[in-house]
Design an enzyme around this catalytic site. Sequence first.
Site, PDB file in Angstrom:
ATOM      1  N   HIS A  71       5.909 -21.702  10.134  1.00  0.00           N
ATOM      2  CA  HIS A  71       6.284 -20.916   8.964  1.00  0.00           C
ATOM      3  C   HIS A  71       7.697 -21.302   8.506  1.00  0.00           C
ATOM      4  O   HIS A  71       8.420 -22.015   9.202  1.00  0.00           O
ATOM      5  CB  HIS A  71       6.201 -19.434   9.281  1.00  0.00           C
ATOM      6  CG  HIS A  71       4.792 -18.941   9.421  1.00  0.00           C
ATOM      7  ND1 HIS A  71       4.471 -17.630   9.658  1.00  0.00           N
ATOM      8  CD2 HIS A  71       3.600 -19.606   9.351  1.00  0.00           C
ATOM      9  CE1 HIS A  71       3.148 -17.498   9.736  1.00  0.00           C
ATOM     10  NE2 HIS A  71       2.614 -18.678   9.551  1.00  0.00           N
ATOM     11  N   GLU A  82      10.531 -19.742   8.260  1.00  0.00           N
ATOM     12  CA  GLU A  82      11.659 -19.362   9.109  1.00  0.00           C
ATOM     13  C   GLU A  82      11.840 -20.344  10.265  1.00  0.00           C
ATOM     14  O   GLU A  82      12.970 -20.711  10.612  1.00  0.00           O
ATOM     15  CB  GLU A  82      11.451 -17.947   9.664  1.00  0.00           C
ATOM     16  CG  GLU A  82      11.399 -16.865   8.591  1.00  0.00           C
ATOM     17  CD  GLU A  82       9.981 -16.580   8.097  1.00  0.00           C
ATOM     18  OE1 GLU A  82       9.693 -15.424   7.768  1.00  0.00           O
ATOM     19  OE2 GLU A  82       9.157 -17.530   8.050  1.00  0.00           O
ATOM     20  N   CYS A  99       6.975 -12.416   9.308  1.00  0.00           N
ATOM     21  CA  CYS A  99       5.754 -11.852   9.890  1.00  0.00           C
ATOM     22  C   CYS A  99       5.970 -11.432  11.342  1.00  0.00           C
ATOM     23  O   CYS A  99       6.815 -11.990  12.054  1.00  0.00           O
ATOM     24  CB  CYS A  99       4.593 -12.846   9.792  1.00  0.00           C
ATOM     25  SG  CYS A  99       4.810 -14.325  10.794  1.00  0.00           S
ATOM     26  N   CYS A 158       6.996 -14.753  13.525  1.00  0.00           N
ATOM     27  CA  CYS A 158       8.351 -15.257  13.307  1.00  0.00           C
ATOM     28  C   CYS A 158       9.437 -14.305  13.796  1.00  0.00           C
ATOM     29  O   CYS A 158      10.512 -14.749  14.218  1.00  0.00           O
ATOM     30  CB  CYS A 158       8.573 -15.530  11.820  1.00  0.00           C
ATOM     31  SG  CYS A 158       7.559 -16.883  11.184  1.00  0.00           S
ATOM     32  N   ASP A 196     -23.555 -31.888 -16.022  1.00  0.00           N
ATOM     33  CA  ASP A 196     -22.307 -32.653 -16.121  1.00  0.00           C
ATOM     34  C   ASP A 196     -22.007 -33.509 -14.895  1.00  0.00           C
ATOM     35  O   ASP A 196     -21.172 -34.409 -14.969  1.00  0.00           O
ATOM     36  CB  ASP A 196     -21.125 -31.708 -16.362  1.00  0.00           C
ATOM     37  CG  ASP A 196     -21.239 -30.946 -17.672  1.00  0.00           C
ATOM     38  OD1 ASP A 196     -21.986 -31.411 -18.558  1.00  0.00           O
ATOM     39  OD2 ASP A 196     -20.593 -29.892 -17.806  1.00  0.00           O
ATOM     40  N   LEU A 255     -15.220 -32.128  -9.347  1.00  0.00           N
ATOM     41  CA  LEU A 255     -14.579 -30.881  -8.918  1.00  0.00           C
ATOM     42  C   LEU A 255     -13.469 -31.087  -7.902  1.00  0.00           C
ATOM     43  O   LEU A 255     -13.122 -30.180  -7.144  1.00  0.00           O
ATOM     44  CB  LEU A 255     -15.611 -29.882  -8.354  1.00  0.00           C
ATOM     45  CG  LEU A 255     -16.715 -29.424  -9.307  1.00  0.00           C
ATOM     46  CD1 LEU A 255     -17.588 -28.363  -8.653  1.00  0.00           C
ATOM     47  CD2 LEU A 255     -16.128 -28.881 -10.607  1.00  0.00           C
ATOM     48  N   GLY A 315     -20.461 -22.630 -15.607  1.00  0.00           N
ATOM     49  CA  GLY A 315     -20.541 -22.675 -17.057  1.00  0.00           C
ATOM     50  C   GLY A 315     -20.424 -21.312 -17.721  1.00  0.00           C
ATOM     51  O   GLY A 315     -19.907 -20.356 -17.143  1.00  0.00           O
TER      52      GLY A 315
END
Length: 365
Positions: free
Chosen positions: A57, A59, A82, A92, A208, A212, A298
Amino acid sequence: MKNKIISTKDLEFLKETLALAKNGLGWTNPNPMVGCVIVKNGKVIGTGYHKKYGGPHAEIEALNSAAESVVGATMYVSLEPCCHLWKNTPPCVPVVIAAGIKKVVCCTADPNTKVSGKGIKLLKKAGIEVECGFLQEEAKELNEVFFTFHQKERPFVVLKFASSLDGKIATANGDSKWITNEAARQFARQLRGHYQAIMVGANTVIKDNPNLGADGKKQKDPLRIILDAKLKIPLDRQIFRDNNVLMLTTKQCDKVKKEKFIKKGIEVLQLSGSKISAKEILKVLKERKIISIFVEGGSETLGTFVDEKLVDKIFIFHAPIIVGGKGSLGAVGGKGVQYIKDALRFKNTQIKIFDDNILISANVE
């Protein structure tokens, strides 16, 4: 939770934590983006941000980067530290306490009920001075996805489409390539990488054959979620280039086809009803800790979320063309509203220009 007025210098350090946090965009899901700055005797001695899910994290990154002892230093962080065990990372707060940090200044409390003020209490109990509640709006906007997931207990929903000036996304014979220019399309691909999952309906995949994927190697490809009530999509579509796919289907699905998907390593989740509803979609995705979805279409898929008013943000691209025609396809299907007063309304509207194309983005009121 705002305790007192802090100095201009303190605010500058907090702004730096927000800027650092943005570097984790798209990589930290389902964790928040967090930045951290450690200051001693008025000088920055360490900085860090949460780089990706499963990694240290902010920190811890800042503590590890410190150029000198952090004993007696002040830690600035964009979100409350946290105090609970994540899947791959320790909390943390105990590390901050053990490091000898004298003071912690953070923008806002964590919306996750497992933290939400508990981290601050533990820091204070250990004798660390804590100030929290500055640049809160900026911090919440940065992590709007994370805050929505924990406060509304569902994924953050983004709708995106590209249309003509008269709101059409395809002609009467289904032609839709390309409505917007290359610059607009490239930006749209970049947006995909900001969210944990991308969603489209079966017809979009069939007609189509979209990729993605996110734009470039610097972005993480989102999970591709496909709504296919009967599992009618052919297995040769681009979306099945790897197993980063979740098929959402119904009791009406083709059982033989379902087995083919499973043998290919594609996860198939059968919903309880005979139709796919936005509410049930969000319920099952929440259980899987998917905190955001980028819905690209769609028309009927977009309409499903609009009808159920389960929308948080929009990205609408407009090209300077008019398609016209009764048989052409409108951008948003579904039932719609009977009265204008019931229409979805937006705030914080922003406009971005791509040559002669326009992007309108906004949050739901």
